[in-house]
Design an enzyme around this catalytic site. Sequence first.
Site, PDB file in Angstrom:
ATOM      1  N   CYS A 382       0.841  -1.201   0.000  1.00 61.26           N
ATOM      2  CA  CYS A 382       0.000   0.000   0.000  1.00 61.26           C
ATOM      3  C   CYS A 382       0.877   1.252   0.000  1.00 61.26           C
ATOM      4  O   CYS A 382       1.496   1.563  -1.011  1.00 61.26           O
ATOM      5  CB  CYS A 382      -0.968  -0.031   1.182  1.00 61.26           C
ATOM      6  SG  CYS A 382      -2.343   1.132   1.019  1.00 61.26           S
ATOM      7  N   HIS A 519      -3.575  -5.039   0.393  1.00 61.44           N
ATOM      8  CA  HIS A 519      -3.056  -5.576   1.653  1.00 61.44           C
ATOM      9  C   HIS A 519      -3.147  -7.108   1.644  1.00 61.44           C
ATOM     10  O   HIS A 519      -4.110  -7.692   2.149  1.00 61.44           O
ATOM     11  CB  HIS A 519      -3.851  -5.024   2.830  1.00 61.44           C
ATOM     12  CG  HIS A 519      -3.585  -3.586   3.129  1.00 61.44           C
ATOM     13  ND1 HIS A 519      -2.618  -3.177   4.019  1.00 61.44           N
ATOM     14  CD2 HIS A 519      -4.147  -2.457   2.629  1.00 61.44           C
ATOM     15  CE1 HIS A 519      -2.597  -1.858   4.074  1.00 61.44           C
ATOM     16  NE2 HIS A 519      -3.522  -1.388   3.231  1.00 61.44           N
ATOM     17  N   GLU A 521      -1.669  -9.222   3.437  1.00 58.93           N
ATOM     18  CA  GLU A 521      -1.588  -9.832   4.772  1.00 58.93           C
ATOM     19  C   GLU A 521      -2.949 -10.245   5.310  1.00 58.93           C
ATOM     20  O   GLU A 521      -3.046 -11.160   6.149  1.00 58.93           O
ATOM     21  CB  GLU A 521      -0.907  -8.880   5.770  1.00 58.93           C
ATOM     22  CG  GLU A 521      -1.665  -7.613   6.127  1.00 58.93           C
ATOM     23  CD  GLU A 521      -1.353  -6.433   5.225  1.00 58.93           C
ATOM     24  OE1 GLU A 521      -1.510  -5.283   5.670  1.00 58.93           O
ATOM     25  OE2 GLU A 521      -0.980  -6.668   4.052  1.00 58.93           O
TER      26      GLU A 521
END
Length: 544
Positions: A382, A519, A521
């Site tokens: 990001c 993102h 994750e």
Amino acid sequence: MKTKFIFVTGGVLSSLGKGLAAASIGALLKARGLKVNIQKLDPYINVDPGTMNPFQHGEVYVTDDGAETDLDLGHYERYLDQPMAQINNFTSGRIYHSVITKERRGDYLGGTVQVIPHITDEIKNAIKSVAQNDEDVAIIEIGGTVGDIEGLPFLEAIRQLRGELGKDQVLYIHLTLVPYMKAAGELKTKPTQHSVKELRSIGIQADIILCRSEVDLDQDIKSKIALFCNVDPDAVFTAKDVRSIYEVPMALYEEGLDQKIAIMLKLPAKNPNLQSWENLVHRLHHPGPKINIAIVGKYVDLRESYKSLHEALVHAGLESEREVELRYVNSDSLIPGGNVQQQMSGLHGILVPGGFGSRGIEGKIAAISYARSQNIPFFGICLGMQCAVIEFARNVLGLRDADSQEFSPDTEHPVIYLMKEWFDFRNNTVQKRCQESNKGGTMRLGAYPCVITEGTKAYEAYQTREIMERHRHRYEFNKKYAQQFEAEGMIFSGLSPDKSLVEIVELENHPWFLGCQFHPEFKSNPMRAHPLFREFVRAAGLAG
């Protein structure tokens, strides 16, 4: 079978691990073949954590449908291996906002709107919303600590639900602290007794007590707690500290917690299939060679700010048979042209995560410059990707004034800019952004499609052309500069379906240098590492 409800409350102090306990219970019940859903109720007045400072609340977790939620939903997704959504997190702010909106609309026909029944009814409706798809069990975690004034409406609502749904349909589990006094060499049960007493004073009798402790509770201690807290002698369980959060489900299983829950709720008598969790714990206890990875961020003083990021790197290490040693580096402490080499020494990989605002940006850019020039594997997420673009523009393209409009609205070279409008493929509409202010402008939130170019590092990781990943940002790469970047070796390996938005960038002639606008994750799992994290850690392992 009608949906059974398990309510998890906490006492004595915060951060005992209610979210991990709830997620672990969900994992154990799902391993029994049950259909499980889970929800977090947060007593704070914010509508959601989206506007909260990461230092106060930690990470903002984002779901596929664009909900900005509590970080515990990340635990829920990782442990249950199923997506969460808007209905899985409610706050006091959201509940009150809904009630006030109904009152303004006239839904209450001019009646006096009160906490009971109107707020508690709204809470009960929220709770029931996670049991609309024939779930066998719904687990509801109540945020905060028993005794907090803002949590009282939630506790009153779950008290009422046992009467409405029936005793066999509702189970109360209370997580509390049993401190070990090293000087005296003994465990103290009084905090647990007072916490349960506080819960009983508002009409809730715990059915199961889960005792967080540094050491195992012997049977005498458990019997004492059972006696004073009015629970079955076999309904007191140790929640002992463990080395890794992924050991919690197996630890609770060995205590017999899921079996007691099954008996009390009259759930089908099935033995859980925990082979995958057993394999995971084995891998945790037998790590591979160690590699050092830096997380260069602005919120490193509170590690919870990067919770999913931390876990995704752990997952990648497990899958790549590497022990990932994380070094948190405050980007504010990095001085361009100064101490960067000293702070980055001994690293096998550098990761720059997301964030908002101008603070610490030059430190992030300096770390990226070091990773690029020294051929150290780099992963930008990001804002980290945006900083990589800025660094490349300044130091490779020679655009010294290159910047993001977020930090420098009047920059001569806005390589990162605020788009006036963009096409939302999820609902086939054009979204408009507010140019005047960062605050309140439309963000790209939730899952969006990305098309990957074959023959790239991104494609090598995903092994597919089309992906869906979660976003949380306002600013985008300015494609006006695309040709200049490509001419100097930057590859735009992931684009939106209409090619208007850059989702992934990477560099030629570098061991592993990749940035993504989304993102990843949020979609990593202990049993199945995210492809980009897996490949980043593998590249770092080769560098080691």
